[in-house]
Design a protein around this motif. Sequence first.
Motif, PDB file in Angstrom:
ATOM      1  N   PRO A  32     -14.352 -14.754 -22.706  1.00 19.56           N
ATOM      2  CA  PRO A  32     -14.933 -14.265 -23.973  1.00 19.56           C
ATOM      3  C   PRO A  32     -16.401 -14.402 -24.206  1.00 19.56           C
ATOM      4  N   ARG A  33     -16.996 -13.251 -24.595  1.00 16.61           N
ATOM      5  CA  ARG A  33     -18.478 -13.490 -24.955  1.00 16.61           C
ATOM      6  C   ARG A  33     -18.842 -14.565 -25.883  1.00 16.61           C
ATOM      7  N   PRO A  34     -19.633 -15.401 -25.608  1.00 17.62           N
ATOM      8  CA  PRO A  34     -19.764 -16.632 -26.689  1.00 17.62           C
ATOM      9  C   PRO A  34     -20.383 -15.948 -27.853  1.00 17.62           C
ATOM     10  N   LYS A  35     -20.048 -16.370 -29.322  1.00 16.51           N
ATOM     11  CA  LYS A  35     -20.570 -15.930 -30.531  1.00 16.51           C
ATOM     12  C   LYS A  35     -22.109 -16.645 -30.520  1.00 16.51           C
ATOM     13  N   ASP A  36     -22.079 -17.635 -30.055  1.00 19.03           N
ATOM     14  CA  ASP A  36     -23.371 -18.562 -30.059  1.00 19.03           C
ATOM     15  C   ASP A  36     -23.953 -18.375 -28.792  1.00 19.03           C
ATOM     16  N   THR A  37     -24.951 -17.845 -28.556  1.00 20.58           N
ATOM     17  CA  THR A  37     -25.521 -17.666 -27.491  1.00 20.58           C
ATOM     18  C   THR A  37     -26.632 -18.634 -27.081  1.00 20.58           C
ATOM     19  N   SER A  38     -26.977 -19.650 -27.693  1.00 17.61           N
ATOM     20  CA  SER A  38     -27.892 -20.749 -27.581  1.00 17.61           C
ATOM     21  C   SER A  38     -27.566 -21.343 -26.139  1.00 17.61           C
ATOM     22  N   GLY A  39     -26.418 -21.700 -25.700  1.00 24.28           N
ATOM     23  CA  GLY A  39     -25.830 -22.377 -24.627  1.00 24.28           C
ATOM     24  C   GLY A  39     -26.622 -21.785 -23.379  1.00 24.28           C
ATOM     25  N   LEU A  40     -27.122 -20.465 -23.347  1.00 27.30           N
ATOM     26  CA  LEU A  40     -27.850 -19.679 -22.119  1.00 27.30           C
ATOM     27  C   LEU A  40     -29.007 -20.697 -21.945  1.00 27.30           C
ATOM     28  N   LEU A  41     -29.438 -20.998 -22.958  1.00 24.08           N
ATOM     29  CA  LEU A  41     -31.042 -21.408 -22.738  1.00 24.08           C
ATOM     30  C   LEU A  41     -30.740 -22.454 -21.654  1.00 24.08           C
ATOM     31  N   ARG A  42     -29.706 -23.161 -21.289  1.00 22.59           N
ATOM     32  CA  ARG A  42     -29.544 -24.123 -19.977  1.00 22.59           C
ATOM     33  C   ARG A  42     -29.862 -23.502 -18.877  1.00 22.59           C
ATOM     34  N   ASN A  43     -29.667 -21.699 -18.780  1.00 22.66           N
ATOM     35  CA  ASN A  43     -29.687 -21.243 -17.608  1.00 22.66           C
ATOM     36  C   ASN A  43     -31.041 -20.289 -17.535  1.00 22.66           C
ATOM     37  N   LEU A  44     -31.831 -20.065 -18.650  1.00 24.01           N
ATOM     38  CA  LEU A  44     -32.834 -19.263 -18.734  1.00 24.01           C
ATOM     39  C   LEU A  44     -34.019 -20.035 -18.875  1.00 24.01           C
ATOM     40  N   ARG A  45     -35.407 -19.593 -18.489  1.00 21.85           N
ATOM     41  CA  ARG A  45     -36.519 -19.650 -18.859  1.00 21.85           C
ATOM     42  C   ARG A  45     -37.308 -18.648 -19.661  1.00 21.85           C
ATOM     43  N   LEU A  46     -37.966 -19.183 -20.728  1.00 21.85           N
ATOM     44  CA  LEU A  46     -38.741 -18.257 -21.568  1.00 21.85           C
ATOM     45  C   LEU A  46     -40.168 -18.230 -21.059  1.00 21.85           C
ATOM     46  N   HIS A  47     -40.719 -17.009 -20.585  1.00 20.88           N
ATOM     47  CA  HIS A  47     -41.862 -16.753 -19.976  1.00 20.88           C
ATOM     48  C   HIS A  47     -43.273 -16.644 -21.075  1.00 20.88           C
TER      49      HIS A  47
END
Length: 282
Positions: free
Chosen positions: A168-183
């Motif tokens: 299921p696509r998460p409603k809260d996408t903030s958990g992706l911040l553990r796997n992404l970097r803001l450049h």
Amino acid sequence: MQPTLEARRFLGDGVSLAADVSGPLKGQPILFLHGGGQTRHSWGNAVIEAARRGFHAVTLDLRGHGESDWAPDGVYAMETFCADVRLVMASLERAPVIVGASMGGLVGLVVAAAPPPPVAALILVDVSIRLEPEGTREIGAFMTSAPDGFASLDEAADAVSAYLPHRPRPKDTSGLLRNLRLHEDGRYRWHWDPAFIRPASGNKAPDPALLESAAANLSAPTLLVRGGKSRVVSRQGVDEFLALAPHAQYVDVAGADHMVAGDANDSFNAAIFDFIEQLDLV
């Protein structure tokens, strides 16, 4: 009291490696090694469950992944990952159980095969001595699909949902911040070093002869866990591994794809801890 995670750094082969640790220091160590393109956060609650059962759990970001250092020379070869893991193991109180998924499992297999056995046990998660081309192509296509990153977390979540339609696509996408970097350009990019997915990095499929030799030389207790829906490891691949390591046990986690711990965490935990606890290592 619920166990907690403590951030720690380990010294690898010329790099600093990020990790989370939990559980009693004197407990039997369990070293979790994630797959290529994943991080130490990919194990669901398995690390906390390990600590709750009295183990000393260590979940590591391999070099070039998560919060670990990138390789200064841009090289991500099997022998380099193995050198890092051996140094981490040497810093533990005693020989660990290695739980390795995909690429982390191949690293664990090569490390564990060295005589005398440097591990208490080995658990391979959806990886074998032969991987199915269709499944590995899917992984490679996803990892190279967004070289310019994403404008938002929602855009990244859409990409993950397209790659993992069974989740299921998460409603809260903030958990992706553990796997992404803001450049600095305002775009989110995956946590890994881009050199990791370039052919020049040395990150090519390990030599099949090396893996076959490692499987044949295994003497530590071994468990192979396959996702029942995996397109990376086939039943034929399982049989080939078991023919070389006949002492190994095998569990098929129905309903799980390649990322078994993320797809069916309760079933995954049951499989690995039933196996570990029968060894009476605590």
